[in-house]
Design a protein around this motif. Structure first.
Motif, mmCIF file in Angstrom:
data_model
loop_
_atom_site.group_PDB
_atom_site.id
_atom_site.type_symbol
_atom_site.label_atom_id
_atom_site.label_comp_id
_atom_site.label_asym_id
_atom_site.label_seq_id
_atom_site.Cartn_x
_atom_site.Cartn_y
_atom_site.Cartn_z
ATOM 1 N N UNK A 1 5.137 22.407 -0.223
ATOM 2 C CA UNK A 1 4.501 21.436 0.673
ATOM 3 C C UNK A 1 5.498 20.989 1.742
ATOM 4 N N UNK A 2 5.219 21.297 2.988
ATOM 5 C CA UNK A 2 6.107 20.945 4.091
ATOM 6 C C UNK A 2 5.561 19.785 4.930
ATOM 7 N N UNK A 3 4.605 19.059 4.371
ATOM 8 C CA UNK A 3 4.053 17.904 5.086
ATOM 9 C C UNK A 3 4.924 16.671 4.869
ATOM 10 N N UNK A 4 5.096 15.887 5.900
ATOM 11 C CA UNK A 4 5.790 14.606 5.782
ATOM 12 C C UNK A 4 4.776 13.480 5.636
ATOM 13 N N UNK A 5 3.784 13.757 4.822
ATOM 14 C CA UNK A 5 2.763 12.773 4.481
ATOM 15 C C UNK A 5 2.482 12.899 2.986
ATOM 16 N N UNK A 6 1.784 11.898 2.446
ATOM 17 C CA UNK A 6 1.434 11.946 1.039
ATOM 18 C C UNK A 6 2.260 10.976 0.218
ATOM 19 N N UNK A 7 2.233 11.164 -1.103
ATOM 20 C CA UNK A 7 2.889 10.242 -2.026
ATOM 21 C C UNK A 7 4.201 10.812 -2.537
ATOM 22 N N UNK A 8 5.137 9.921 -2.819
ATOM 23 C CA UNK A 8 6.428 10.294 -3.384
ATOM 24 C C UNK A 8 6.762 9.264 -4.461
ATOM 25 N N UNK A 9 6.881 9.735 -5.688
ATOM 26 C CA UNK A 9 7.126 8.844 -6.824
ATOM 27 C C UNK A 9 8.626 8.841 -7.136
ATOM 28 N N UNK A 10 9.222 7.656 -7.050
ATOM 29 C CA UNK A 10 10.670 7.494 -7.207
ATOM 30 C C UNK A 10 10.935 6.508 -8.340
ATOM 31 N N UNK A 11 11.945 6.783 -9.159
ATOM 32 C CA UNK A 11 12.299 5.858 -10.220
ATOM 33 C C UNK A 11 13.750 5.425 -10.077
ATOM 34 N N UNK A 12 14.008 4.153 -10.402
ATOM 35 C CA UNK A 12 15.372 3.627 -10.368
ATOM 36 C C UNK A 12 15.471 2.468 -11.355
ATOM 37 N N UNK A 13 16.692 2.020 -11.598
ATOM 38 C CA UNK A 13 16.913 0.867 -12.462
ATOM 39 C C UNK A 13 16.496 -0.418 -11.760
ATOM 40 N N UNK A 14 16.332 -1.483 -12.540
ATOM 41 C CA UNK A 14 15.915 -2.752 -11.947
ATOM 42 C C UNK A 14 16.991 -3.340 -11.043
ATOM 43 N N UNK A 15 18.272 -3.158 -11.383
ATOM 44 C CA UNK A 15 19.326 -3.735 -10.556
ATOM 45 C C UNK A 15 19.425 -3.056 -9.203
ATOM 46 N N UNK A 16 19.282 -1.741 -9.180
ATOM 47 C CA UNK A 16 19.346 -1.014 -7.913
ATOM 48 C C UNK A 16 18.140 -1.362 -7.048
ATOM 49 N N UNK A 17 16.965 -1.458 -7.661
ATOM 50 C CA UNK A 17 15.764 -1.817 -6.923
ATOM 51 C C UNK A 17 15.857 -3.237 -6.379
ATOM 52 N N UNK A 18 16.507 -4.121 -7.140
ATOM 53 C CA UNK A 18 16.624 -5.531 -6.744
ATOM 54 C C UNK A 18 17.563 -5.712 -5.559
ATOM 55 N N UNK A 19 18.577 -4.854 -5.465
ATOM 56 C CA UNK A 19 19.617 -5.101 -4.477
ATOM 57 C C UNK A 19 19.559 -4.134 -3.300
ATOM 58 N N UNK B 1 11.074 5.661 9.266
ATOM 59 C CA UNK B 1 11.209 7.034 9.761
ATOM 60 C C UNK B 1 9.996 7.881 9.432
ATOM 61 N N UNK B 2 9.362 7.637 8.294
ATOM 62 C CA UNK B 2 8.245 8.475 7.844
ATOM 63 C C UNK B 2 7.088 7.589 7.339
ATOM 64 N N UNK B 3 6.375 6.960 8.251
ATOM 65 C CA UNK B 3 5.291 6.055 7.840
ATOM 66 C C UNK B 3 4.145 6.753 7.124
ATOM 67 N N UNK B 4 4.069 8.079 7.211
ATOM 68 C CA UNK B 4 2.993 8.798 6.543
ATOM 69 C C UNK B 4 3.248 9.054 5.066
ATOM 70 N N UNK B 5 4.461 8.747 4.592
ATOM 71 C CA UNK B 5 4.805 8.961 3.185
ATOM 72 C C UNK B 5 4.709 7.630 2.441
ATOM 73 N N UNK B 6 3.938 7.605 1.383
ATOM 74 C CA UNK B 6 3.795 6.406 0.559
ATOM 75 C C UNK B 6 4.733 6.533 -0.642
ATOM 76 N N UNK B 7 5.714 5.647 -0.715
ATOM 77 C CA UNK B 7 6.662 5.661 -1.832
ATOM 78 C C UNK B 7 6.124 4.779 -2.949
ATOM 79 N N UNK B 8 6.041 5.354 -4.136
ATOM 80 C CA UNK B 8 5.708 4.581 -5.334
ATOM 81 C C UNK B 8 6.988 4.437 -6.144
ATOM 82 N N UNK B 9 7.517 3.224 -6.215
ATOM 83 C CA UNK B 9 8.773 2.977 -6.918
ATOM 84 C C UNK B 9 8.486 2.546 -8.350
ATOM 85 N N UNK B 10 8.978 3.315 -9.296
ATOM 86 C CA UNK B 10 8.840 3.002 -10.710
ATOM 87 C C UNK B 10 10.162 2.396 -11.169
ATOM 88 N N UNK B 11 10.166 1.077 -11.358
ATOM 89 C CA UNK B 11 11.379 0.394 -11.803
ATOM 90 C C UNK B 11 11.421 0.476 -13.320
#
Length: 295
Positions: free
Chosen positions: A88-106, A118-128
Motif C-alpha cells: 500500500x503506497x497511499x498516504x491515507x488510511x489508518x495507522x495503529x501505533x503502540x507505546x508506553x504511557x510515559x512516552x505517550x504522556x510526554x 504533514x499527513x492529514x489523510x492518515x488517522x493514527x490510533x495510539x494504543x497506550x
C-alpha cells in the motif's frame, strides 16, 4: 467450523484462560461469548473447555485441536494481510501505533502533531499499553519499545538511550544519601520491571511509603511531595515541579528506545512516513532521553 468467528472465539478463550478474558479480547460482552460458546459446543457435540473453579476455562483435547487450527488460520490470515498491506503506497488510511504511557504522556504527542500536520489523510490510533503487543498478529502496525527487537520477522531502528534518575519535589530538599528517605515504589505484584527490581534491592521496604502500578501515578505522587520516585529522564527533566536528586542517572537502569514494525510492512508508505517524521523527531530529543538535557 465453517464460521471463522467460532474459531476466533475458541482461540481467544484458550489464550486468556477465562471466558471473560476471551470476550474482552474479541470486544464482546461476557454473556455473548457464553452464548456463542454453548451454541458451538452443542453444534459440534463435544466439550471444548472444562469449566474449573475460579472462572478458569481449560481446553479439552478437542478444544486444543480447535485452538491449534484457529491459530494456524490466524497466522495465514495475518500474513496475507501484511503482504497485501505492505504494497500500500497511499498516504491515507489508518495507522495503529503502540507505546508506553510515559512516552505517550510526554514527548510523543508533540511528534504525532507534526506527523498529523504533514499527513492529514492518515488517522493514527495510539494504543497506550505497557505490554508488548504482537506486530505479527497486527495488534499494532508500529511499536515504540524499550527493548531491542529479537524476532527475525521484525524491522526496527534504535532512536535513543533512555536514562532513569531519582526525582523529588523541591520541598523535599537535596538528596545526599538515600538511606532513610521516603520513596515511591511499585505494587508488590509487579515483576519484570528494572526500576521496581532496583528499588526492591536498594530501598528498605519500610521506606517505600507509597506504591502504584502506574508510572504516571508515581510521577504525580512525587510532584505532590509524597516521596522520591525513580523516573525516566524524559519524563522527570521536563517537569518544573520536580528536581533531579542525587549524583545523576542510575546507570544500571539505562534502556534503549526502538521504533519497530513487521518486516512485511516496512515499505508501506504510511509506515515509512511515520518512521521518517516521528522517528527522526524522537532522535532529535536524544539528549533529553539520555538525561543530558534538563528543562
Amino acid at each position: 467450523m465453517e464460521n471463522w468467528n467460532d474459531l476466533k472465539l475458541v482461540l481467544a478463550i484458550a489464550r486468556a484462560g477465562t471466558l471473560g478474558g476471551g470476550a474482552t479480547a474479541l470486544g464482546v460482552n461476557h454473556s455473548t461469548a457464553f452464548r456463542r460458546l454453548n451454541t458451538l459446543e452443542e453444534k459440534l457435540g463435544v466439550r471444548l473447555f472444562e469449566r474449573l473453579p475460579g472462572g478458569v476455562y481449560q481446553t479439552t483435547t478437542e478444544g486444543e485441536r480447535v485452538a491449534t487450527t484457529a491459530e494456524r488460520v490466524e497466522t495465514e490470515a495475518d500474513a496475507l494481510s501484511r503482504e497485501v498491506g505492505g504494497r500500500d503506497q497511499r498516504l491515507t488510511g489508518a495507522l495503529r501505533v503502540t507505546s508506553s504511557e510515559t512516552l505517550a504522556y510526554s514527548v510523543l504527542t508533540e511528534q504525532l502533531a507534526r506527523f498529523r500536520e504533514a499527513h492529514p489523510g492518515i488517522v493514527v490510533e495510539l494504543v497506550v499499553d505497557n505490554r508488548v503487543l504482537s506486530l505479527s498478529r497486527r495488534e499494532a502496525d508500529i511499536a515504540l519499545r524499550v527493548t531491542r527487537p529479537k524476532e527475525p520477522d521484525l524491522f526496527g531502528r534504535k532512536l535513543a538511550d533512555i536514562a532513569w534518575a531519582i526525582y523529588g519535589a523541591p520541598s523535599l530538599g537535596p538528596l545526599d544519601d538515600i538511606a532513610g528517605r521516603d520513596f515511591i515504589g511499585w505494587g508488590a505484584e509487579v515483576t519484570g520491571i528494572a526500576a521496581a527490581d532496583w528499588l526492591g534491592e536498594t530501598i528498605e521496604p519500610r521506606h517505600i511509603v507509597y506504591r502504584a502500578n502506574s508510572l504516571i501515578n508515581q510521577f504525580t505522587a512525587a510532584k505532590a511531595g509524597i516521596g522520591y520516585a525513580v523516573l525516566p529522564c524524559y519524563l522527570g527533566d521536563i517537569e518544573p515541579g520536580l528536581v533531579r536528586a542525587g549524583a545523576g542517572p542510575v546507570i544500571e537502569l539505562t534502556r534503549e528506545l526502538w521504533i519497530v514494525t513487521h518486516a512485511d510492512l516496512k515499505k508501506t508508505a504510511r509506515v515509512r512516513a511515520f518512521f521518517d517524521i516521528v522517528g527522526d523527531g524522537l532522535v532529535a530529543q536524544s539528549s533529553l532521553f539520555s538525561g543530558h538535557r534538563t528543562a
